[in-house]
Design a protein around this motif. Structure first.
Motif, PDB file in Angstrom:
ATOM      1  N   LYS A 162      12.265  13.922   9.174  1.00  0.00           N
ATOM      2  CA  LYS A 162      12.864  12.618   8.868  1.00  0.00           C
ATOM      3  C   LYS A 162      11.788  11.521   8.925  1.00  0.00           C
ATOM      4  O   LYS A 162      10.724  11.680   8.356  1.00  0.00           O
ATOM      5  N   TYR A 163      12.052  10.424   9.643  1.00  0.00           N
ATOM      6  CA  TYR A 163      11.114   9.309   9.610  1.00  0.00           C
ATOM      7  C   TYR A 163       9.784   9.642  10.287  1.00  0.00           C
ATOM      8  O   TYR A 163       8.754   9.050   9.969  1.00  0.00           O
ATOM      9  N   TRP A 164       9.779  10.608  11.171  1.00  0.00           N
ATOM     10  CA  TRP A 164       8.520  11.036  11.774  1.00  0.00           C
ATOM     11  C   TRP A 164       7.560  11.557  10.707  1.00  0.00           C
ATOM     12  O   TRP A 164       6.341  11.422  10.821  1.00  0.00           O
ATOM     13  N   GLY A 165       8.094  12.172   9.661  1.00  0.00           N
ATOM     14  CA  GLY A 165       7.255  12.629   8.560  1.00  0.00           C
ATOM     15  C   GLY A 165       6.545  11.470   7.883  1.00  0.00           C
ATOM     16  O   GLY A 165       5.379  11.580   7.484  1.00  0.00           O
ATOM     17  N   ILE A 166       7.246  10.327   7.756  1.00  0.00           N
ATOM     18  CA  ILE A 166       6.641   9.127   7.176  1.00  0.00           C
ATOM     19  C   ILE A 166       5.551   8.585   8.095  1.00  0.00           C
ATOM     20  O   ILE A 166       4.476   8.178   7.644  1.00  0.00           O
ATOM     21  N   ILE A 167       5.828   8.591   9.394  1.00  0.00           N
ATOM     22  CA  ILE A 167       4.882   8.029  10.358  1.00  0.00           C
ATOM     23  C   ILE A 167       3.542   8.767  10.333  1.00  0.00           C
ATOM     24  O   ILE A 167       2.478   8.140  10.353  1.00  0.00           O
ATOM     25  N   ILE A 168       3.589  10.091  10.267  1.00  0.00           N
ATOM     26  CA  ILE A 168       2.342  10.858  10.338  1.00  0.00           C
ATOM     27  C   ILE A 168       1.707  11.094   8.965  1.00  0.00           C
ATOM     28  O   ILE A 168       0.589  11.624   8.886  1.00  0.00           O
ATOM     29  N   ALA A 169       2.374  10.680   7.902  1.00  0.00           N
ATOM     30  CA  ALA A 169       1.861  10.949   6.553  1.00  0.00           C
ATOM     31  C   ALA A 169       0.488  10.328   6.322  1.00  0.00           C
ATOM     32  O   ALA A 169      -0.457  11.006   5.886  1.00  0.00           O
ATOM     33  N   GLU A 170       0.372   9.018   6.598  1.00  0.00           N
ATOM     34  CA  GLU A 170      -0.874   8.336   6.291  1.00  0.00           C
ATOM     35  C   GLU A 170      -2.047   8.793   7.158  1.00  0.00           C
ATOM     36  O   GLU A 170      -3.145   9.011   6.625  1.00  0.00           O
ATOM     37  N   PRO A 171      -1.888   8.967   8.480  1.00  0.00           N
ATOM     38  CA  PRO A 171      -3.018   9.497   9.256  1.00  0.00           C
ATOM     39  C   PRO A 171      -3.539  10.830   8.733  1.00  0.00           C
ATOM     40  O   PRO A 171      -4.750  11.059   8.717  1.00  0.00           O
ATOM     41  N   ASP A 221       0.040   4.997  13.876  1.00  0.00           N
ATOM     42  CA  ASP A 221      -0.876   4.856  12.741  1.00  0.00           C
ATOM     43  C   ASP A 221      -2.143   4.079  13.069  1.00  0.00           C
ATOM     44  O   ASP A 221      -3.213   4.366  12.518  1.00  0.00           O
ATOM     45  N   THR A 222      -2.060   3.087  13.951  1.00  0.00           N
ATOM     46  CA  THR A 222      -3.255   2.271  14.226  1.00  0.00           C
ATOM     47  C   THR A 222      -4.363   3.068  14.915  1.00  0.00           C
ATOM     48  O   THR A 222      -5.531   2.676  14.846  1.00  0.00           O
ATOM     49  N   LEU A 223      -4.019   4.176  15.541  1.00  0.00           N
ATOM     50  CA  LEU A 223      -5.032   5.000  16.201  1.00  0.00           C
ATOM     51  C   LEU A 223      -6.033   5.583  15.198  1.00  0.00           C
ATOM     52  O   LEU A 223      -7.160   5.918  15.565  1.00  0.00           O
ATOM     53  N   LEU A 224      -5.635   5.719  13.936  1.00  0.00           N
ATOM     54  CA  LEU A 224      -6.515   6.270  12.904  1.00  0.00           C
ATOM     55  C   LEU A 224      -7.105   5.198  11.987  1.00  0.00           C
ATOM     56  O   LEU A 224      -7.679   5.518  10.947  1.00  0.00           O
ATOM     57  N   TYR A 225      -6.993   3.944  12.376  1.00  0.00           N
ATOM     58  CA  TYR A 225      -7.533   2.867  11.546  1.00  0.00           C
ATOM     59  C   TYR A 225      -9.057   2.941  11.404  1.00  0.00           C
ATOM     60  O   TYR A 225      -9.626   2.419  10.447  1.00  0.00           O
ATOM     61  N   PHE A 226      -9.730   3.584  12.363  1.00  0.00           N
ATOM     62  CA  PHE A 226     -11.175   3.723  12.277  1.00  0.00           C
ATOM     63  C   PHE A 226     -11.564   4.494  11.012  1.00  0.00           C
ATOM     64  O   PHE A 226     -12.580   4.206  10.378  1.00  0.00           O
ATOM     65  N   VAL A 227     -10.736   5.461  10.638  1.00  0.00           N
ATOM     66  CA  VAL A 227     -10.965   6.222   9.407  1.00  0.00           C
ATOM     67  C   VAL A 227     -10.670   5.355   8.184  1.00  0.00           C
ATOM     68  O   VAL A 227     -11.409   5.372   7.190  1.00  0.00           O
ATOM     69  N   THR A 228      -9.588   4.588   8.267  1.00  0.00           N
ATOM     70  CA  THR A 228      -9.223   3.704   7.159  1.00  0.00           C
ATOM     71  C   THR A 228     -10.335   2.701   6.843  1.00  0.00           C
ATOM     72  O   THR A 228     -10.587   2.386   5.672  1.00  0.00           O
ATOM     73  N   ALA A 229     -10.993   2.197   7.871  1.00  0.00           N
ATOM     74  CA  ALA A 229     -12.086   1.247   7.674  1.00  0.00           C
ATOM     75  C   ALA A 229     -13.199   1.869   6.847  1.00  0.00           C
ATOM     76  O   ALA A 229     -13.740   1.239   5.926  1.00  0.00           O
ATOM     77  N   ALA A 252       7.308  -3.001   9.709  1.00  0.00           N
ATOM     78  CA  ALA A 252       6.077  -2.328  10.126  1.00  0.00           C
ATOM     79  C   ALA A 252       4.991  -2.441   9.060  1.00  0.00           C
ATOM     80  O   ALA A 252       3.811  -2.639   9.369  1.00  0.00           O
ATOM     81  N   ARG A 253       5.395  -2.339   7.798  1.00  0.00           N
ATOM     82  CA  ARG A 253       4.411  -2.444   6.713  1.00  0.00           C
ATOM     83  C   ARG A 253       3.861  -3.876   6.598  1.00  0.00           C
ATOM     84  O   ARG A 253       2.698  -4.070   6.250  1.00  0.00           O
ATOM     85  N   LYS A 254       4.708  -4.874   6.881  1.00  0.00           N
ATOM     86  CA  LYS A 254       4.228  -6.254   6.856  1.00  0.00           C
ATOM     87  C   LYS A 254       3.163  -6.454   7.935  1.00  0.00           C
ATOM     88  O   LYS A 254       2.123  -7.081   7.702  1.00  0.00           O
ATOM     89  N   ILE A 255       3.417  -5.923   9.123  1.00  0.00           N
ATOM     90  CA  ILE A 255       2.427  -6.021  10.194  1.00  0.00           C
ATOM     91  C   ILE A 255       1.192  -5.199   9.852  1.00  0.00           C
ATOM     92  O   ILE A 255       0.053  -5.597  10.133  1.00  0.00           O
ATOM     93  N   THR A 256       1.407  -4.037   9.228  1.00  0.00           N
ATOM     94  CA  THR A 256       0.288  -3.199   8.804  1.00  0.00           C
ATOM     95  C   THR A 256      -0.603  -3.937   7.818  1.00  0.00           C
ATOM     96  O   THR A 256      -1.833  -3.846   7.884  1.00  0.00           O
ATOM     97  N   GLU A 257       0.006  -4.659   6.896  1.00  0.00           N
ATOM     98  CA  GLU A 257      -0.784  -5.443   5.945  1.00  0.00           C
ATOM     99  C   GLU A 257      -1.655  -6.463   6.671  1.00  0.00           C
ATOM    100  O   GLU A 257      -2.809  -6.692   6.297  1.00  0.00           O
ATOM    101  N   LEU A 258      -1.090  -7.060   7.715  1.00  0.00           N
ATOM    102  CA  LEU A 258      -1.853  -8.023   8.510  1.00  0.00           C
ATOM    103  C   LEU A 258      -2.992  -7.326   9.250  1.00  0.00           C
ATOM    104  O   LEU A 258      -4.134  -7.789   9.238  1.00  0.00           O
ATOM    105  N   PHE A 259      -2.675  -6.189   9.879  1.00  0.00           N
ATOM    106  CA  PHE A 259      -3.683  -5.451  10.635  1.00  0.00           C
ATOM    107  C   PHE A 259      -4.813  -4.941   9.735  1.00  0.00           C
ATOM    108  O   PHE A 259      -5.977  -4.894  10.135  1.00  0.00           O
ATOM    109  N   MET A 260      -4.466  -4.515   8.528  1.00  0.00           N
ATOM    110  CA  MET A 260      -5.467  -3.930   7.625  1.00  0.00           C
ATOM    111  C   MET A 260      -6.171  -4.971   6.760  1.00  0.00           C
ATOM    112  O   MET A 260      -7.078  -4.623   6.002  1.00  0.00           O
ATOM    113  N   LEU A 261      -5.756  -6.202   6.868  1.00  0.00           N
ATOM    114  CA  LEU A 261      -6.322  -7.236   6.022  1.00  0.00           C
ATOM    115  C   LEU A 261      -7.846  -7.320   6.103  1.00  0.00           C
ATOM    116  O   LEU A 261      -8.516  -7.400   5.063  1.00  0.00           O
TER     117      LEU A 261
END
Length: 450
Positions: free
Chosen positions: A409-418, A360-368, A274-283
Motif C-alpha cells: 500500500k502506501y509504504w510502497g510509495i514511501i520506499i519507491a524513490e529511495p 525519504d530524507t535519509l537518502l537525499y545525499f544520493v539525490t544531491a 509531503a510532496r510540497k515539503i519535499t519540494e521545499l527540502f529539495m529546492l
C-alpha cells in the motif's frame, strides 16, 4: 550580467546560486499559497482535488522548464565564448521553438484532459474540481514557457537578480488574486489556477521588457528568427534532452500518483502535503543543478574544464551540508510544517506525511549527487546519460506501482524513490569518472565559437 569563468569558484557559485534559490522559493510559494488557501477556504475535498492533479501539472510544466533550460545551455556556451551574435540568434530560436512546443502541448493536453485524468485514477468525487483546476493551468502553460525562456536566458548570461525581482512581485500578486478570485468572486479552485496563470503572465511581461531595455545584444531582430537548421537542431537536442529528463522524472511521479489516488482522501492530502515539503527540502538541489548547467556551459565555452571539475566538487559539498539540515528538520519540526501547508488537524494526514519525510530524507545525499551530475553533464553537452538515469527512475516507479503498492500500500510509495535513487545514480557516477577532461585538473578545451 556575470562572467562565471573567472574568480573564486566557490564564491562565484554561491553568488550566482543565492538569487536563484530565493527565486525558486517564491516559485514554490506559488504552489504553497494555492495549497494553503484552497485547504483553509475550500476544505480537504477541494485540496484533494487539486493535489490529485499536481503531478500532471508537474509533468507538463516540468517538461517546458527543462526545455527552456536546455535551450539556455547553448546561450551560456556562446556567452562564455564571447559570441554575442550567436547569443542573440539562440534567444530568437528559443522563443520560436518554445512557442511552437507550448502551443502544441496546450492543445493536446486540454483536448484529452478527461481521458488523462481517468488514466490517473482521479477519484470520482474530486473529478470535476480537479478537471477545472488543471484545465486552467494547462491552458496557460505558454505564459509559464515565455517567462522561463526569459529567465533562463538571463541566467545564461549571469543575471540571476532580475528574474528574482519580477518573480517576487508576481508572487505577491498571486496571493492577492488567490483571495480575490476564490473568496471575492467565488471561483473555487478555478480561481486559484487563474491567479497562478495571471501572475506568470505579469512576470513574463516585466522580465521581457527589462531584458530588452537593459541588454542591447539581446534585442532580437527579424533576421534572427530565420531558421538556422544547425542551430535549431542543436537547441532542440539540448532542450528535448533536459525536457525529457524532467518529464521522465515527472512521469514516474504521475505513475505513483495513479496508485495514490486509490488510497482515499486522507492519503491523497497527506501525500500532497509531503510532496510540497519535499519540494521545499529539495529546492537547493535544483538550484545548484541550474547553477551547474550555466556554470559548466560558460566554462566549456571559455575552455576552462578545470573550473568545471572544481565547481562540481564545491556544489556537492554545499548540497550535502543542506542534506544534514533537512534530515534534522524531518525528525523534529515535520508535523508543524505539514499543518502549516495544509491547515489540517487530521491525525492520519499528519502522521502519514511525516512518515514519508522521515524515510525519504535519509537518502537525499544520493539525490544531491543525481541533480548536480545530471545538470553538469547537460552543461558540457552530454544529452544521453542524464536521460538514461531518468529512464531508470521512470521504470523503477512503474515497477513499484505494479508489484509493491498492491502488497505494501502506501509504504510502497514511501520506499519507491529511495530505491530508484540508488539505481539511477550509478550511470551518472560511471560517466563522470570516465570523462577524460574532468580527470585532468588542468584540462582545457577549445572555445565554442560556432
Amino acid at each position: 550580467m556575470k562572467d562565471l569563468t573567472k574568480g573564486s569558484t566557490l564564491k562565484v557559485i554561491i553568488n550566482f546560486t543565492i538569487p536563484i534559490c530565493i527565486g525558486s522559493l517564491f516559485q514554490l510559494f506559488y504552489s504553497l499559497v494555492d495549497t494553503r488557501i484552497v485547504g483553509s477556504t475550500l476544505g480537504n475535498d477541494a485540496l484533494a482535488a487539486v493535489g490529485a492533479t499536481t503531478t500532471l501539472n508537474s509533468l507538463i510544466v516540468g517538461f517546458l522548464v527543462g526545455l527552456t533550460n536546455g535551450f539556455s545551455v547553448m546561450t551560456a556556451q556562446y556567452f562564455g565564448a564571447g559570441n554575442k551574435d550567436k547569443v542573440r540568434k539562440s534567444v530568437a530560436h528559443a522563443l520560436l521553438l518554445g512557442l511552437m512546443v507550448s502551443v502544441f502541448l496546450t492543445v493536446i493536453s486540454t483536448v484529452f484532459l478527461r481521458q488523462i485524468l481517468f488514466l490517473l485514477n482521479m477519484p470520482q468525487e474530486h473529478f470535476e474540481e480537479g478537471y477545472a483546476y488543471i484545465f486552467v493551468i494547462l491552458a496557460g502553460m505558454t505564459a509559464s514557457m515565455l517567462y522561463n525562456i526569459c529567465s533562463s536566458v538571463l541566467r545564461a548570461i549571469g543575471d540571476t537578480v532580475t528574474p528574482l525581482c519580477f518573480l517576487i512581485l508576481s508572487t505577491i500578486l498571486n496571493i492577492f488574486l488567490d483571495y480575490a478570485l476564490i473568496l471575492g468572486f467565488n471561483m473555487g479552485v478555478e480561481g486559484a489556477a487563474c491567479a497562478t496563470v495571471i501572475s506568470q503572465c505579469v512576470a513574463f511581461i516585466l522580465c521581457a521588457a527589462y531584458m530588452l531595455k537593459k541588454y542591447t545584444f539581446l534585442r532580437v531582430r527579424l533576421s534572427d528568427f530565420m531558421i538556422d537548421v544547425e542551430m535549431a537542431g542543436r537547441l532542440m537536442a539540448s532542450g528535448l534532452s533536459m525536457g525529457f529528463m524532467q518529464s521522465l522524472v515527472s512521469l514516474g511521479t504521475v505513475t505513483l500518483q495513479s496508485a495514490i489516488n486509490t488510497f482515499g482522501t486522507n492519503i491523497i492530502v497527506a501525500h500532497t502535503a509531503a510532496r510540497k515539503i519535499t519540494e521545499l527540502f529539495m529546492l537547493p538541489f535544483g538550484v545548484l543543478g541550474m547553477t551547474m548547467t550555466t556554470f559548466c556551459g560558460q566554462n566549456l565555452g571559455a575552455g576552462r574544464m578545470d573550473r568545471v571539475k572544481d565547481g562540481i566538487k564545491k556544489a556537492l559539498l554545499l548540497a550535502w551540508g543542506w542534506c544534514i539540515l533537512v534530515v534534522l528538520a524531518s525528525y523534529t519540526i515535520a508535523p508543524l510544517l505539514i499543518r502549516a501547508v495544509t491547515a489540517t488537524q487530521v491525525t492520519e494526514v499528519i502522521e502519514t506525511a511525516v512518515l514519508y519525510l522521515k524515510v525519504d530524507t535519509l537518502l537525499y545525499f544520493v539525490t544531491a549527487v543525481i541533480t548536480i551530475f545530471r545538470n553538469a553533464l547537460q552543461g558540457i553537452g552530454d544529452c544521453i546519460v542524464p536521460i538514461v538515469s531518468s529512464t531508470i527512475e521512470l521504470v523503477g516507479k512503474v515497477l513499484v506501482v505494479i508489484f509493491l503498492t498492491p502488497v505494501l500500500k502506501y509504504w510502497g510509495i514511501i520506499i519507491a524513490e529511495p530505491i530508484v535513487w540508488v539505481l539511477m545514480v550509478i550511470p551518472l557516477i560511471i560517466r563522470m569518472a570516465t570523462i577524460p577532461v574532468l580527470k585532468n585538473t588542468g584540462g582545457q578545451m577549445n572555445n565554442v565559437q560556432n
